[in-house]
Scaffold this motif. Structure first.
Motif, PDB file in Angstrom:
ATOM      1  N   PHE B 220      73.423  45.295 -21.014  1.00  0.00           N
ATOM      2  CA  PHE B 220      72.219  45.816 -20.352  1.00  0.00           C
ATOM      3  C   PHE B 220      72.160  45.272 -18.923  1.00  0.00           C
ATOM      4  CE2 PHE B 220      70.931  45.629 -24.858  1.00  0.00           C
ATOM      5  CZ  PHE B 220      70.556  46.956 -25.043  1.00  0.00           C
ATOM      6  N   GLY B 221      71.473  45.997 -18.064  1.00  0.00           N
ATOM      7  CA  GLY B 221      71.236  45.505 -16.714  1.00  0.00           C
ATOM      8  C   GLY B 221      72.423  45.678 -15.797  1.00  0.00           C
ATOM      9  N   THR B 222      72.422  44.902 -14.727  1.00  0.00           N
ATOM     10  CA  THR B 222      73.460  45.013 -13.712  1.00  0.00           C
ATOM     11  C   THR B 222      74.202  43.677 -13.616  1.00  0.00           C
ATOM     12  OG1 THR B 222      71.974  44.233 -11.978  1.00  0.00           O
ATOM     13  CG2 THR B 222      72.036  46.608 -12.366  1.00  0.00           C
ATOM     14  N   GLU B 223      75.158  43.635 -12.701  1.00  0.00           N
ATOM     15  CA  GLU B 223      75.953  42.426 -12.584  1.00  0.00           C
ATOM     16  C   GLU B 223      75.085  41.216 -12.215  1.00  0.00           C
ATOM     17  OE1 GLU B 223      79.528  43.144 -10.386  1.00  0.00           O
ATOM     18  OE2 GLU B 223      79.984  40.988 -10.337  1.00  0.00           O
ATOM     19  N   GLN B 224      74.217  41.420 -11.231  1.00  0.00           N
ATOM     20  CA  GLN B 224      73.369  40.297 -10.801  1.00  0.00           C
ATOM     21  C   GLN B 224      72.138  40.100 -11.673  1.00  0.00           C
ATOM     22  OE1 GLN B 224      72.537  39.729  -6.530  1.00  0.00           O
ATOM     23  NE2 GLN B 224      73.967  41.393  -6.198  1.00  0.00           N
ATOM     24  N   SER B 225      71.742  41.170 -12.324  1.00  0.00           N
ATOM     25  CA  SER B 225      70.526  41.098 -13.147  1.00  0.00           C
ATOM     26  C   SER B 225      70.879  41.557 -14.552  1.00  0.00           C
ATOM     27  CB  SER B 225      69.435  41.994 -12.587  1.00  0.00           C
ATOM     28  OG  SER B 225      69.226  41.716 -11.235  1.00  0.00           O
ATOM     29  N   ALA B 226      71.535  40.670 -15.281  1.00  0.00           N
ATOM     30  CA  ALA B 226      71.989  41.043 -16.613  1.00  0.00           C
ATOM     31  C   ALA B 226      70.814  41.134 -17.567  1.00  0.00           C
ATOM     32  CB  ALA B 226      72.988  40.010 -17.116  1.00  0.00           C
ATOM     33  N   GLY B 227      70.927  42.044 -18.514  1.00  0.00           N
ATOM     34  CA  GLY B 227      70.013  42.075 -19.639  1.00  0.00           C
ATOM     35  C   GLY B 227      68.724  42.835 -19.405  1.00  0.00           C
ATOM     36  N   THR B 228      67.770  42.504 -20.245  1.00  0.00           N
ATOM     37  CA  THR B 228      66.484  43.189 -20.246  1.00  0.00           C
ATOM     38  C   THR B 228      65.390  42.180 -19.934  1.00  0.00           C
ATOM     39  OG1 THR B 228      66.308  42.760 -22.605  1.00  0.00           O
ATOM     40  CG2 THR B 228      67.287  44.839 -21.975  1.00  0.00           C
ATOM     41  N   LYS B 229      64.197  42.691 -19.718  1.00  0.00           N
ATOM     42  CA  LYS B 229      63.083  41.809 -19.333  1.00  0.00           C
ATOM     43  C   LYS B 229      61.782  42.446 -19.754  1.00  0.00           C
ATOM     44  CE  LYS B 229      60.835  39.217 -15.998  1.00  0.00           C
ATOM     45  NZ  LYS B 229      60.034  38.932 -17.186  1.00  0.00           N
ATOM     46  N   LEU B 230      60.798  41.613 -20.024  1.00  0.00           N
ATOM     47  CA  LEU B 230      59.473  42.147 -20.327  1.00  0.00           C
ATOM     48  C   LEU B 230      58.697  42.360 -19.039  1.00  0.00           C
ATOM     49  CD1 LEU B 230      58.300  40.067 -23.428  1.00  0.00           C
ATOM     50  CD2 LEU B 230      59.414  42.307 -23.394  1.00  0.00           C
ATOM     51  N   PHE B 231      58.028  43.501 -18.961  1.00  0.00           N
ATOM     52  CA  PHE B 231      57.193  43.818 -17.804  1.00  0.00           C
ATOM     53  C   PHE B 231      55.744  43.979 -18.249  1.00  0.00           C
ATOM     54  CE2 PHE B 231      61.393  44.795 -16.365  1.00  0.00           C
ATOM     55  CZ  PHE B 231      61.384  44.481 -15.010  1.00  0.00           C
ATOM     56  N   SER B 232      54.846  43.383 -17.462  1.00  0.00           N
ATOM     57  CA  SER B 232      53.411  43.543 -17.707  1.00  0.00           C
ATOM     58  C   SER B 232      52.927  44.640 -16.763  1.00  0.00           C
ATOM     59  CB  SER B 232      52.658  42.246 -17.404  1.00  0.00           C
ATOM     60  OG  SER B 232      53.244  41.143 -18.064  1.00  0.00           O
ATOM     61  N   VAL B 233      52.551  45.771 -17.332  1.00  0.00           N
ATOM     62  CA  VAL B 233      52.180  46.932 -16.516  1.00  0.00           C
ATOM     63  C   VAL B 233      50.658  47.071 -16.510  1.00  0.00           C
ATOM     64  CG1 VAL B 233      52.470  49.408 -16.222  1.00  0.00           C
ATOM     65  CG2 VAL B 233      54.345  48.037 -17.190  1.00  0.00           C
ATOM     66  N   SER B 234      50.066  47.098 -15.303  1.00  0.00           N
ATOM     67  CA  SER B 234      48.606  47.197 -15.230  1.00  0.00           C
ATOM     68  C   SER B 234      48.172  47.933 -13.979  1.00  0.00           C
ATOM     69  CB  SER B 234      47.980  45.791 -15.244  1.00  0.00           C
ATOM     70  OG  SER B 234      48.231  45.131 -14.022  1.00  0.00           O
ATOM     71  N   GLY B 235      46.881  48.159 -13.887  1.00  0.00           N
ATOM     72  CA  GLY B 235      46.316  48.842 -12.726  1.00  0.00           C
ATOM     73  C   GLY B 235      46.093  50.313 -13.004  1.00  0.00           C
ATOM     74  N   ASP B 236      46.444  51.166 -12.023  1.00  0.00           N
ATOM     75  CA  ASP B 236      46.227  52.603 -12.184  1.00  0.00           C
ATOM     76  C   ASP B 236      47.364  53.223 -12.971  1.00  0.00           C
ATOM     77  OD1 ASP B 236      43.766  52.793 -10.755  1.00  0.00           O
ATOM     78  OD2 ASP B 236      44.895  52.449  -8.913  1.00  0.00           O
ATOM     79  N   THR B 237      47.330  53.011 -14.255  1.00  0.00           N
ATOM     80  CA  THR B 237      48.341  53.546 -15.156  1.00  0.00           C
ATOM     81  C   THR B 237      47.667  53.959 -16.447  1.00  0.00           C
ATOM     82  OG1 THR B 237      50.220  52.953 -16.568  1.00  0.00           O
ATOM     83  CG2 THR B 237      48.834  51.130 -15.815  1.00  0.00           C
ATOM     84  N   PRO B 238      48.092  55.073 -17.018  1.00  0.00           N
ATOM     85  CA  PRO B 238      47.501  55.453 -18.304  1.00  0.00           C
ATOM     86  C   PRO B 238      48.027  54.615 -19.466  1.00  0.00           C
ATOM     87  CG  PRO B 238      49.006  57.164 -17.517  1.00  0.00           C
ATOM     88  CD  PRO B 238      49.020  56.070 -16.494  1.00  0.00           C
ATOM     89  N   GLN B 239      49.022  53.797 -19.233  1.00  0.00           N
ATOM     90  CA  GLN B 239      49.593  53.042 -20.351  1.00  0.00           C
ATOM     91  C   GLN B 239      49.850  51.577 -20.010  1.00  0.00           C
ATOM     92  OE1 GLN B 239      53.379  54.713 -21.438  1.00  0.00           O
ATOM     93  NE2 GLN B 239      53.583  55.849 -19.541  1.00  0.00           N
ATOM     94  N   ALA B 240      48.754  50.883 -19.700  1.00  0.00           N
ATOM     95  CA  ALA B 240      48.868  49.450 -19.439  1.00  0.00           C
ATOM     96  C   ALA B 240      49.406  48.755 -20.689  1.00  0.00           C
ATOM     97  CB  ALA B 240      47.501  48.873 -19.080  1.00  0.00           C
ATOM     98  N   GLY B 241      50.247  47.769 -20.493  1.00  0.00           N
ATOM     99  CA  GLY B 241      50.799  47.056 -21.639  1.00  0.00           C
ATOM    100  C   GLY B 241      52.080  46.338 -21.274  1.00  0.00           C
ATOM    101  N   VAL B 242      52.735  45.789 -22.289  1.00  0.00           N
ATOM    102  CA  VAL B 242      53.987  45.066 -22.086  1.00  0.00           C
ATOM    103  C   VAL B 242      55.142  45.922 -22.571  1.00  0.00           C
ATOM    104  CG1 VAL B 242      55.347  43.089 -22.879  1.00  0.00           C
ATOM    105  CG2 VAL B 242      52.991  42.766 -22.123  1.00  0.00           C
ATOM    106  N   TYR B 243      56.150  46.068 -21.733  1.00  0.00           N
ATOM    107  CA  TYR B 243      57.323  46.877 -22.064  1.00  0.00           C
ATOM    108  C   TYR B 243      58.585  46.095 -21.759  1.00  0.00           C
ATOM    109  CZ  TYR B 243      53.814  50.522 -22.040  1.00  0.00           C
ATOM    110  OH  TYR B 243      52.680  51.259 -22.302  1.00  0.00           O
TER     111      TYR B 243
END
Lengths: 165, 391
Positions: B220-243
Motif C-alpha cells: 500500500f502507499g508509495t515509496e516515501q509514504s508506505a502503507g495506510t493511515k487513519l484520517f479524521s474527516v470533519s467540517g463541511d462533509t456529509p460523512q464526517a468520521g474516521v477512514y
C-alpha cells in the motif's frame, strides 16, 4: 481539603515527583480545584517547594487553582465546533444558568468554560461536564442536559454556601 | 478488503478495524520471533510515525533496543489534541487491545518492561473502561511469560504535551515544557531512562506488520509514504468520521469522495498543518512526499470565512503555546493581533508581509514543533486567501 482525605490520596499514589500529576488530578476530581493550602500540603508530602507544585498546577487548564463549580461545563470552541453551532449552544447554557464563560454560579454548582478541541469533530457541537461527554448538541439538547444536572443537584441538596468560601 | 473507484488514487482499506483479529495470538506469534527480525520487518515496511512527525518506527525501536540500561519505557502517546483529529479516540474505543499488544511487542523488542499510556484529560470519560482492559491485558502478559506491565497516566488539558518531550516532562510531574533535543527520548526519556514514544495508531500498525509482513504493508502507499493511515474527516462533509486510506492519494480524489460539492479549501494536518485551496487540490499529494499529516482533514466550503478559520487557529496557538521560548510565545500573540489590526484597518494590507516574516522567524527559532509549525497554516491561508484576510 481535609488533612485526612489529602493524606489518603498521597499515600495511595506515593511521594515520588512523578506522582505529582496523579495526586493533583485526584484532588481536582474530588473537590474541583486546588486550594493554596492543598498545594502547600502536597509540596510538604513530596518534599517539593510550594512554588514547584503551583508551577506544575498552573500550567494545566484541567488543574485549576481558583475555586470552581462542582460541575465544570466545557464547551468546545474549535473551528469545526463553531461551524456546527457551538456558540448558540454556549449562549443557551449561558442564558439558562445566567453565567458567562469563565464564571462560576453563586451557589458553587456550575462553572462554564470554552475549551480547545476535545476530540469530537465528527460530532460537534460537543461539551464535557466533568468527565462525561455530550455530542451533537443543539441549544435545546444542551438545555435539557443542564436541567437534568440541576434536578440531580436539588435532589441531593448539592450546593456550597458561598459565604463560606 | 479495498475498494477502487475508477481512476481515483483514493483507496479505502481496513487493516486496523476490518478484521477480527485474535490480538493475543498475534502477540504470541510475534513473541516467537527474533527481536532483530521484527525490527528489520518494521524498517522494511517503511512504517513512519502516525502522529504526524513521521519518524521511521523500526529505527526508533532499534535505537531504543541498543540503548544501554535495564530500565526502559514504552509510552503510547494518546494526547491527540490537534484540532480536527479524533482517530485515536476511535482506535481506543474499538481496538484498544491492539494498541496494548503493540506496546507489549515494543517492550519485548526493546527491553522495556513498563508501558505507559498517556491519555489526554479530555478523554477521561474512557479511562475506566481502558483500565479494565489493561487489567485483562496485564494478566494475559503474565500468562504469556512476558515481563511487561501497562498503566495509564492522564494529561490535564495541555495541547503541547503531545510533543514527546513535553509529554515526558508532564509524566514526571512538571510543567509540560518541551526539552532541548538531543538527547532524544530513546536515549534519555522518562526519568532519564531510554523511552520510546509512539502514537496510538503506530503501535497498532507495528503489531499488524509483525503478522502480515513488511511486503504486505508496503504494497500500500508509495515509496516515501508506505502503507495506510487513519484520517479524521470533519467540517463541511456529509460523512464526517474516521477512514483508513492508502497514503499517497491526490487531494482532489479525497475531496471528490468526502467533499460536499462546494469545497473551497482543505486544512491538511490540523491547525499546525497546511491549507490547500481548490485550485491546488489536483497537484497535492497526501503523504511524506507532499503534505504529511497526523490525519486531520478539515473541509471548508465557500460559505466559510478563511479569516475566521485563521483567527480560530491563532487563538488556539496563543492559548496552547507553553510560553517557554519567546519566538512562539510572542509570535503567536503578534500574529493574532496583526490580522485583527489589518481587519480593523488599523494596519495597511502590506503589514501582512511583516507578519509572514514573524511566522518564518518562528519556524526557524522556536524550540519545538508547536512554534515551528504555526507558520504552516498562517502562510498558506494568508497567501491563498489574502482578500479574505484583508477585507
Amino acid at each position: 481539603m481535609e488533612e485526612f482525605a489529602l493524606t489518603k490520596i498521597v499515600n495511595h499514589h506515593g511521594t515520588e515527583r512523578e506522582k505529582l500529576m496523579p495526586i493533583l488530578q485526584e484532588i481536582v476530581d474530588k473537590q474541583s480545584y486546588l486550594s493554596d493550602d492543598d498545594m502547600v500540603k502536597v509540596a510538604n508530602a513530596l518534599q517539593l517547594s510550594a512554588a514547584e507544585v503551583y508551577g506544575t498546577a498552573s500550567f494545566y487548564s484541567f488543574l485549576p487553582t481558583q475555586k470552581r463549580g462542582i460541575y465544570v461545563i466545557r464547551v468546545c470552541k474549535s473551528i469545526i465546533a463553531r461551524m456546527k453551532g457551538s456558540q448558540e449552544v454556549l449562549q443557551a447554557i449561558s442564558d439558562q444558568l445566567n453565567l458567562k464563560p469563565g464564571e462560576t454560579t453563586a451557589d458553587g454548582l456550575f462553572s462554564l468554560e470554552e475549551v480547545n478541541d476535545i476530540g469530537w469533530s465528527d460530532h460537534e457541537p460537543a461539551m464535557l461536564i466533568n468527565d462525561k461527554v455530550y455530542t451533537d448538541l443543539t441549544p435545546e439538547k444542551a438545555t435539557r442536559i443542564i436541567s437534568k444536572y440541576l434536578e440531580q443537584a436539588s435532589q441531593s441538596k448539592l450546593s456550597f454556601n458561598p459565604t463560606q468560601n | 478488503m479495498e475498494t477502487l473507484t475508477n481512476n481515483s488514487t483514493l483507496r479505502k482499506t481496513d487493516l486496523i478495524f476490518g478484521r477480527e483479529h485474535d490480538t493475543l495470538s498475534l502477540l504470541k506469534e510475534a513473541l516467537q520471533r527474533e527481536k532483530d527480525e521484527i525490527i528489520n520487518e518494521l524498517i522494511e515496511s517503511g512504517l513512519r510515525g502516525r502522529g504526524g512527525a513521521g519518524f521511521p518506527t523500526g529505527l526508533k525501536w532499534k535505537f531504543a533496543k541498543s540503548a544501554p540500561g535495564n530500565e526502559k519505557y514504552i509510552v503510547c502517546n494518546a494526547d491527540e489534541g490537534e484540532p480536527g483529529t479524533f482517530k485515536d479516540r476511535i482506535i481506543l474505543e474499538k481496538a484498544a487491545d491492539k494498541v496494548f499488544a503493540g506496546m507489549a511487542l515494543g517492550g519485548y523488542v526493546t527491553g522495556a518492561r513498563h508501558g505507559i499510556i498517556y491519555l489526554r484529560g479530555e478523554y477521561s470519560w474512557m479511562r475506566n473502561s481502558l483500565l479494565l482492559k489493561i487489567d485483562d491485558m496485564n494478566t494475559a502478559f503474565k500468562q504469556l511469560g512476558l515481563d511487561f506491565i501497562l498503566e495509564i497516566r492522564m494529561g490535564s488539558g495541555a495541547y503541547v504535551c503531545g510533543e514527546e518531550t513535553a509529554l515526558i516532562e508532564s509524566m514526571e510531574g512538571k510543567r509540560g515544557e518541551p526539552r532541548n533535543k538531543p538527547p532524544f527520548p530513546v536515549a534519555k526519556g522518562f526519568n532519564n531512562k531510554p523511552t520510546i514514544v509512539n502514537n496510538v495508531e503506530t503501535l497498532v500498525y507495528a503489531l499488524l506488520i509483525s503478522h502480515l509482513g513488511a511486503a504486505a504493508f508496503a504494497a500500500f502507499g508509495t515509496e516515501q509514504s508506505a502503507g495506510t493511515k487513519l484520517f479524521s474527516v470533519s467540517g463541511d462533509t456529509p460523512q464526517a468520521g474516521v477512514y483508513e486510506l492508502e497514503l499517497g492519494m491526490k487531494l482532489s480524489d479525497f475531496v471528490a469522495e468526502f467533499g460536499d460539492g462546494d469545497t473551497k479549501a482543505v486544512q491538511v494536518g490540523g491547525a499546525s498543518g497546511f491549507c490547500v485551496p481548490r485550485r491546488k487540490f489536483d497537484q497535492t499529494i497526501i503523504g511524506f512526499e507532499g503534505i504529511p499529516t497526523g490525519g486531520s482533514m478539515m473541509l471548508f466550503n465557500s460559505h466559510r470565512s478563511m479569516y475566521h478559520v485563521l483567527h480560530n487557529y491563532l487563538e488556539f496557538f496563543v492559548e496552547e503555546s507553553c510560553g517557554q521560548c519567546s519566538p512562539c510565545r510572542v509570535g503567536c500573540q503578534q500574529l493574532l493581533l496583526g490580522i485583527e489590526a489589518i481587519k480593523a484597518r488599523k494596519k495597511p494590507a502590506s503589514y501582512l508581509k511583516e507578519l509572514i516574516r514573524i511566522a518564518d522567524t518562528m519556524r526557524l527559532a522556536s524550540k519545538c514543533g508547536l512554534g515551528q509549525s504555526v507558520g504552516n497554516a498562517f502562510d498558506s491561508i494568508v497567501e491563498e486567501f489574502k482578500e479574505e484576510i484583508i477585507y
